[in-house]
Design an enzyme around this catalytic site. Structure first.
Site, PDB file in Angstrom:
ATOM      1  N   ASP A 220       0.823  -1.197   0.000  1.00  0.00           N
ATOM      2  CA  ASP A 220       0.000   0.000   0.000  1.00  0.00           C
ATOM      3  C   ASP A 220       0.866   1.261   0.000  1.00  0.00           C
ATOM      4  OD1 ASP A 220      -2.824   0.959   0.447  1.00  0.00           O
ATOM      5  OD2 ASP A 220      -1.915   1.889   2.200  1.00  0.00           O
ATOM      6  N   GLU A 271      14.923 -15.041   0.690  1.00  0.00           N
ATOM      7  CA  GLU A 271      15.300 -16.063   1.682  1.00  0.00           C
ATOM      8  C   GLU A 271      14.345 -17.245   1.626  1.00  0.00           C
ATOM      9  OE1 GLU A 271      14.943 -14.151   5.475  1.00  0.00           O
ATOM     10  OE2 GLU A 271      16.438 -12.635   4.970  1.00  0.00           O
TER      11      GLU A 271
HETATM   12  C1  NOJ Z   1      -4.455   2.916  -0.801  1.00  0.00           C
HETATM   13  C2  NOJ Z   1      -5.546   1.936  -0.529  1.00  0.00           C
HETATM   14  O1  NOJ Z   1      -5.816   1.210  -1.691  1.00  0.00           O
HETATM   15  C3  NOJ Z   1      -6.710   2.749  -0.030  1.00  0.00           C
HETATM   16  O2  NOJ Z   1      -7.893   1.996   0.025  1.00  0.00           O
HETATM   17  C4  NOJ Z   1      -6.357   3.333   1.298  1.00  0.00           C
HETATM   18  O3  NOJ Z   1      -7.398   4.173   1.740  1.00  0.00           O
HETATM   19  C5  NOJ Z   1      -5.076   4.166   1.205  1.00  0.00           C
HETATM   20  N1  NOJ Z   1      -4.055   3.516   0.439  1.00  0.00           N
HETATM   21  C6  NOJ Z   1      -4.527   4.420   2.575  1.00  0.00           C
HETATM   22  O4  NOJ Z   1      -4.019   3.237   3.123  1.00  0.00           O
END
Ligand code: NOJ
Length: 560
Positions: A220, A271
């Site tokens: 993310d 690893e």
């Molecule tokens: C991207 C994620 O896909 C989204 O759903 C989220 O709100 C933001 N990052 C923050 O983590």
């Protein structure tokens, strides 16, 4: 023309670097299948529906976060990275779900949220209780405010969800204290990734899930973890999307320092036995810059958001495909393709919008440019059939195989996306693409569960979209996807290449990949397929084809 042929090939997901050609299906656990009937999907629900994914023919699934979380941002606010939230089940449920996927040859990728934690993470609780300058505060980005009494935020950054990216703390004696940075909601404080303790903690998180047998991670905000030295002011491009993507330097997106982190993680994955994958969610333009995330010693894949943001338009598609193949190819990585996920308007609606809709803003009853449902569905089917013939990795989002549209008319009081609250309803946010899936027509919650509870209300007219209503039905969207995935695997399209078919009208796009010629008509009007192509057998069509006519908003695969 001869009619479509069906193949029943079992692909080899144990092949080395399986991800180079894989179709990866995003499961949004809250909305996939709900075994315990509390209205929120769960891991047992996913396991119980694994057959459907095997039938569809996907190579891997990616699960959005299911770790312990107060769910302020649907799980992208993690309290404990090495746990399962009771809302989704137990760690045993996770192991069972993983085993049931692996038995079917389906790989499992989990979501990792390293840019920020929840404000309920024990480190953040400790940080708030500790003094300014303490090691506890040093794991996050605490700063003094500006102004005479520190009453102004340390800089002018804005949260992706709207409003300021800083929140002020209160000292134990009740006086206002330092501010902390949150690029997203105020309940999602950003870690300080220059701190070695943060790095060590996440190595442990990777190992925890790798030890359990996961096949990789979707990372993310993989472009946001390092902030520019000194946290300088920055005023975003007013027309830009919310998650970055500007071509110029943004002090919190795409900083050079992030790459060191992925080189380190690459070694951790190495690893382990088998080929595990790191997939970057990096909203970075241009593609040549995004490709830095997938250099040989960093991550393996990056979501192709420029492709997702391209209209169903022959003139726009060809350059973005060329650019993708070139940029990813230049670093030895496969291109990826994606049309929908849990953050954007579903493509069965988005491709028929007639007004601008920046990423993350969503659509609701009062948005301009409302899509026509039938047009959107035809276009989405055409765009999906087109995408699934491209070489590289393809990402799907749950429900697109059913042709699900965005749910536009959610009642205001049902909305849950922090974007909706932080902009006082000015942006509808992302709830419309997150509504629980329909499995069976005419049953409680369309078979999502047996109690009828649903964390977001399902529309009344979803019977025909349900999986059971489409399974095995000639011409259904589900059948189109299943056939496309079978053919893609059987004919090895994922490892193929693109050779453009030239001399087509401006509104038609065509390419050859191996033994398949793909033609997409992005106009709304019919196109007569030239005789030498029209005589080829049809492998797949996104709509009914009569004679030599490719209707508007349609894609066809021909056997070369
Ligand atoms: C991207 C994620 O896909 C989204 O759903 C989220 O709100 C933001 N990052 C923050 O983590």
């Amino acid at each position: 023309m001869t009619q479509p042929t069906a193949f029943s090939a079992a692909g080899d997901t144990t092949a080395p670097e399986w991800w180079r050609s894989a179709v990866i299906y995003q499961i949004y656990p809250r909305s996939f299948a709900d075994a315990n009937g509390d209205g929120v999907g769960d891991l047992a629900g996913i396991a119980s529906r694994m057959d459907a994914l095997e039938n569809l023919g996907v190579d891997a699934v990616w699960l959005s976060p299911f770790m312990r979380s107060p769910q302020k941002d649907a799980g992208y606010d993690v309290t404990d990275y090495m746990s399962v939230d009771p809302l989704f089940g137990t760690i045993d449920d996770f192991d069972a779900m993983l085993a049931s996927a692996h038995q079917r040859g389906i790989k499992v990728i989990v979501d990792l949220v390293p840019n920020h934690s929840s404000d309920t993470h024990e480190w953040f609780i400790e940080a708030l209780a500790a003094a300014p300058g303490s090691p506890e505060r040093g794991r996050y980005l605490f700063r003094d405010g500006k102004g005479e009494n520190g009453e102004l935020p340390p800089n002018n950054w804005e949260s992706v969800f709207g409003g300021p990216a800083w929140t002020r703390t209160t000292n134990p004696d009740g006086t206002p204290g330092e501010w902390f940075l949150h690029l997203f909601d105020s309940t999602q404080p950003d870690f300080d990734w220059t701190n070695p303790e943060v790095r060590e903690m996440f190595r442990g998180v990777l190992r925890f899930w790798l030890d359990r047998g996961v096949d990789g991670f979707r990372v993310d905000v993989a472009h946001g973890m390092i902030k520019a030295e000194g946290l300088p002011d920055y005023t975003p491009n007013p027309g830009g999307g919310s998650m970055g993507g500007d071509d110029f330097e943004v002090p919190y997106w795409g900083q050079e320092g992030v790459h060191e982190i992925y080189r380190d993680w690459h070694k951790v994955l190495a690893e382990y036995e088998g080929d595990r994958v790191l997939a970057a969610e990096a909203w970075i333009n241009p593609l040549s810059k995004m490709a830095k995330w997938v250099r040989p010693d960093e991550m393996h894949q990056a979501f192709n958001f420029p492709y997702l943001e391209t209209a169903w338009d022959a003139q726009a598609l060809r350059p973005v495909i060329d650019e993708s193949l070139e940029a990813f190819g230049a670093v030895g990585a496969p291109a990826t393709w994606v049309l929908s996920n849990h953050d954007v308007v579903r493509h069965a609606s988005r491709l028929a919008l007639t007004a601008e809709n920046p990423q993350g803003h969503g659509i609701g009853p009062k948005s301009p440019g409302q899509p026509m449902r039938e047009v959107g569905l035809q276009r989405a089917r055409a765009a999906s059939a087109f995408m699934l013939a491209l070489p590289g990795g393809a990402y799907m989002y749950q429900g697109e195989e059913l042709g699900l549209p965005e749910v536009i008319n959610l009642p205001d009081e049902a909305r849950q996306d922090p974007t909706w609250f932080r902009t006082n309803g000015e942006r509808y946010g992302r709830d419309g693409c997150r509504v629980p899936l329909p499995w069976e027509p005419g049953t409680t919650a369309y078979g999502f569960n047996t109690t009828g509870e649903a964390w977001l209300p399902q529309p009344d007219d979803w019977d025909d979209y349900s999986r059971a209503a489409q399974q095995g039905v000639a011409g259904s969207t589900l059948t189109m996807y299943t056939t496309a995935l079978e053919l893609r695997k059987r004919l090895d399209l994922g490892l193929g290449s693109v050779t453009w078919v030239e001399d087509l009208p401006d509104t038609v796009i065509g390419f050859r990949n191996g033994d398949v010629i793909v033609l997409g008509n992005t106009a709304t009007t019919d196109w007569e397929i030239p005789a030498e192509l029209a005589e080829l057998p049809v492998l797949l069509a996104s709509t009914t084809i009569a004679g030599n006519i490719l209707p508007g908003d349609a894609t066809i695969w021909l056997q070369a």
